[in-house]
Design an enzyme around this catalytic site. Structure first.
Site, PDB file in Angstrom:
ATOM      1  N   CYS A 386      31.872 -25.873  11.166  1.00  0.00           N
ATOM      2  CA  CYS A 386      33.350 -25.479  10.916  1.00  0.00           C
ATOM      3  C   CYS A 386      34.529 -26.420  11.473  1.00  0.00           C
ATOM      4  CB  CYS A 386      33.555 -23.867  10.842  1.00  0.00           C
ATOM      5  SG  CYS A 386      34.912 -23.106   9.888  1.00  0.00           S
ATOM      6  N   HIS A 515      29.375 -21.826   8.063  1.00  0.00           N
ATOM      7  CA  HIS A 515      28.837 -21.325   9.325  1.00  0.00           C
ATOM      8  C   HIS A 515      27.273 -21.329   8.999  1.00  0.00           C
ATOM      9  CE1 HIS A 515      32.165 -20.800  11.989  1.00  0.00           C
ATOM     10  NE2 HIS A 515      32.806 -20.732  10.942  1.00  0.00           N
ATOM     11  N   GLU A 517      24.828 -20.946  11.027  1.00  0.00           N
ATOM     12  CA  GLU A 517      24.135 -20.242  11.968  1.00  0.00           C
ATOM     13  C   GLU A 517      24.049 -18.690  11.423  1.00  0.00           C
ATOM     14  OE1 GLU A 517      27.137 -21.629  12.375  1.00  0.00           O
ATOM     15  OE2 GLU A 517      28.647 -20.334  13.297  1.00  0.00           O
TER      16      GLU A 517
HETATM   17  N1  GLN Z   1      40.408 -23.191  12.846  1.00  0.00           N
HETATM   18  C1  GLN Z   1      39.625 -23.652  11.324  1.00  0.00           C
HETATM   19  C2  GLN Z   1      40.133 -23.157  10.212  1.00  0.00           C
HETATM   20  O1  GLN Z   1      40.704 -21.864  10.277  1.00  0.00           O
HETATM   21  C3  GLN Z   1      38.304 -23.628  11.687  1.00  0.00           C
HETATM   22  C4  GLN Z   1      37.804 -22.287  11.586  1.00  0.00           C
HETATM   23  C5  GLN Z   1      36.481 -22.091  12.122  1.00  0.00           C
HETATM   24  O2  GLN Z   1      36.009 -22.872  12.833  1.00  0.00           O
HETATM   25  N2  GLN Z   1      35.743 -20.878  11.785  1.00  0.00           N
HETATM   26  O3  GLN Z   1      39.937 -23.577   9.095  1.00  0.00           O
END
Ligand code: GLN
Length: 541
Positions: A386, A515, A517
């Site tokens: 992410c 994600h 994970e």
């Molecule tokens: N801050 C970033 C976004 O909002 C990544 C979010 C995250 O890593 N879950 O897109």
């Protein structure tokens, strides 16, 4: 007719009620029953999305996009199933529904009261969940500790459900037995008080899981049984163990599932925990370490909190390392250190692989970008999750494509090169301060590009993964990045959003907007984690 197992906690929180609940589900599932699991969080927050992970632990995300407690992740990992949104509730979400129904005249002009209407809404959700899963068993974990004000209405729901189905509801108390160092003896009194408190809510536990640093001895069992109005065989010893994945097997050593079946008057069935036992042998047999560094920012709070904030990442690393019969050695690396002193970057060489996990905000970001650059140049296996993907794109834009000011508008709204930018629908959301449950959340499809590392890892073309973000790779910069060698290996087919990037001529440099994970399971490690760990094992940087 389904059977309902409520799990409440006694004495104190943080004694592993979630994994105990997940393990109860697992041992019943291993006897051929269909099991689902609910978590009740006694917070007024409508979901966990607005809670700080260093305080409350990781925000886990379900397929439907629900932002929930990390225990939902434990259930999914132990049971090997995807759980629906209805299986997570908070005080806030229950009240929200009841108040909305009242506004819609759903209660037909009656007075709507905390009791019975709040517990009835809880019961309604539990029953809907059973129906949806066509479950034989449902475990319902009531968050918090008995005796506190917050969870009283959920205990009331449990009591009312027992009244409704007297033969089908079972209560388990996961309690804690301290061994004060000065005394050196295990104390049962706090557990006795916990049971009395439960009794005053109209509930008698059927089974007590006695958590402690050491196993329960005969004398303590006798004491708890006598004082808590139970049989000795209903008090199960649950001492600390090395790995959480051992708990189902330990419970079975104490014949916990037979006890549950007997209490609910169900015929015994054969248990099959062979896969699980095999996993445990792999965990215990693994000697050679794989050293993984996690570069992040949440470091003011100590390791303990961190392992909770990134629980699914840690578990996914473990699943993949166990798969390769290795032992995970995870180190937290504070990215801010690289900002102060670039020389420390060479420490990254000590690790077999580096992860930059999800994150928000500006603290430590430049340090993370430096770490990513170091991994790219020094061929250290890198896996970005992410934010770790967005920052890898920034690093590439700045140092390979020459856009030295490239940034994400999350940090620099006026950057001349918004390589990572807010998604269109998110602009309106943020303008109105609508933070709760408004990110791009949950499962979306991603089409993989044949021949890429990602496609090879999955062995499929269309995948579905879970998301939690507001920003994305700005498609206006995509051609430039690709022209300079960035490989876009996965794209969301509906919206043409970049979901995976990777680099050629590198042992492993892969980063995902989603994600991964959240979907890794002990018996089915996530393909990208599996390949990352494989690269880390083989790497000779
Ligand atoms: N801050 C970033 C976004 O909002 C990544 C979010 C995250 O890593 N879950 O897109």
């Amino acid at each position: 007719m389904a059977k309902y197992i409520f799990v409440a906690g006694g004495v104190m929180s943080g004694v592993g009620k979630g994994v105990a609940t997940a393990s109860i589900g697992k041992i019943l599932q291993s006897r051929g029953f269909k099991v689902t699991a609910i978590k009740i969080d006694p917070y007024v927050n409508v979901d966990a999305g607005t809670m700080n992970p260093t305080e409350h632990g990781e925000v886990f995300v379900l397929n439907e996009g629900t932002e929930c407690d990390q225990d939902m992740g434990n259930y999914e990992r132990f049971l090997g199933v995807d759980l629906p949104a209805i299986n997570y509730m908070t005080t806030g979400s229950v009240y929200e529904t009841v108040i909305r129904r009242e506004r819609n005249m759903d209660y037909g002009g009656r007075c709507v009261e905390v009791v019975p209407h709040i517990p009835l809404e809880v019961i309604d959700r539990i029953e809907k969940s059973v129906k949806k899963a066509k479950a034989d068993f449902i475990t319902i974990e009531i968050g918090g500790t008995v005796g506190e004000y917050q969870n009283i209405l959920f205990l009331e729901a449990a009591r009312m459900l027992k009244l409704k189905y007297p033969l089908d509801v079972l209560f388990v108390l996961v309690s804690y037995l301290p061994i004060p160092s000065k005394i050196g003896e295990m104390k049962t009194k706090p557990t006795q008080y916990a049971v009395r408190t439960l009794n005053s809510a109209g509930i008698q536990p059927d089974i007590i899981l006695a958590r402690s640093t050491a196993p329960l001895d005969g004398k303590r069992k006798e004491k708890i049984a006598l004082n808590c109005n139970m049989r000795q065989e209903d008090v199960i010893s649950a001492p600390d163990i090395e790995t959480i994945y051992e708990i189902p097997l330990n419970f079975e050593k104490d014949k916990l599932s037979s006890l549950i079946l007997k209490k609910l008057k169900l015929k015994p069935r054969k248990s099959n925990l062979q896969d699980w036992a095999k996993l445990l042998r792999a965990i215990k047999g693994a000697k050679q370490p794989v050293k993984i560094g996690i570069v992040g920012k949440y470091f003011g709070t100590g390791d303990f909190v961190l392992s909770d904030a990134y629980l699914s990442v840690i578990e996914a690393i473990k699943h993949a390392t166990f798969f390769h019969k290795r032992k995970p050695e995870i180190t937290w690396i504070n990215s801010e250190v690289f900002e102060k002193n670039s020389k420390t970057l060479k420490d990254l060489k000590k690790y077999d692989g580096i992860i930059v996990p999800g994150g928000f905000g500006s603290r430590g970001v430049e340090g993370k970008i430096k770490a990513i650059e170091y991994c790219r140049k020094n061929k250290i296996p890198y896996f970005g999750l992410c934010y770790g993907m967005q920052l890898a794109c920034l690093e590439f834009a700045r140092h390979v494509c020459g856009l030295s000011k490239a940034h994400t508008t999350e940090i620099d709204k006026n950057t001349p090169n918004p390589v990572i930018d807010l998604m269109l629908e998110q602009k309106a959301v943020l303008k109105d301060n609508r933070y709760g449950g408004t990110m791009r959340l949950g499962a979306y499809y991603c089409r993989l590009v044949p021949g890429t590392k990602a496609a090879k890892a999955y062995g499929r073309e269309l995948i579905s993964e879970r998301h939690r973000h507001r920003y994305e790779l700005n498609n206006e910069y995509r051609d430039l990045l690709v022209k300079n060698g960035l490989v876009v290996s996965g794209v969301n087919p509906e919206r043409d959003l970049v979901e995976i990037i990777e680099l050629k001529n590198h042992p492993f440099f892969v980063a995902t907007q989603f994600h991964p994970e959240f979907k890794s399971r002990p018996l089915a490690p996530h393909p990208l984690f599996r390949e990352f760990i494989k690269a880390a094992i083989c790497s000779n940087h």
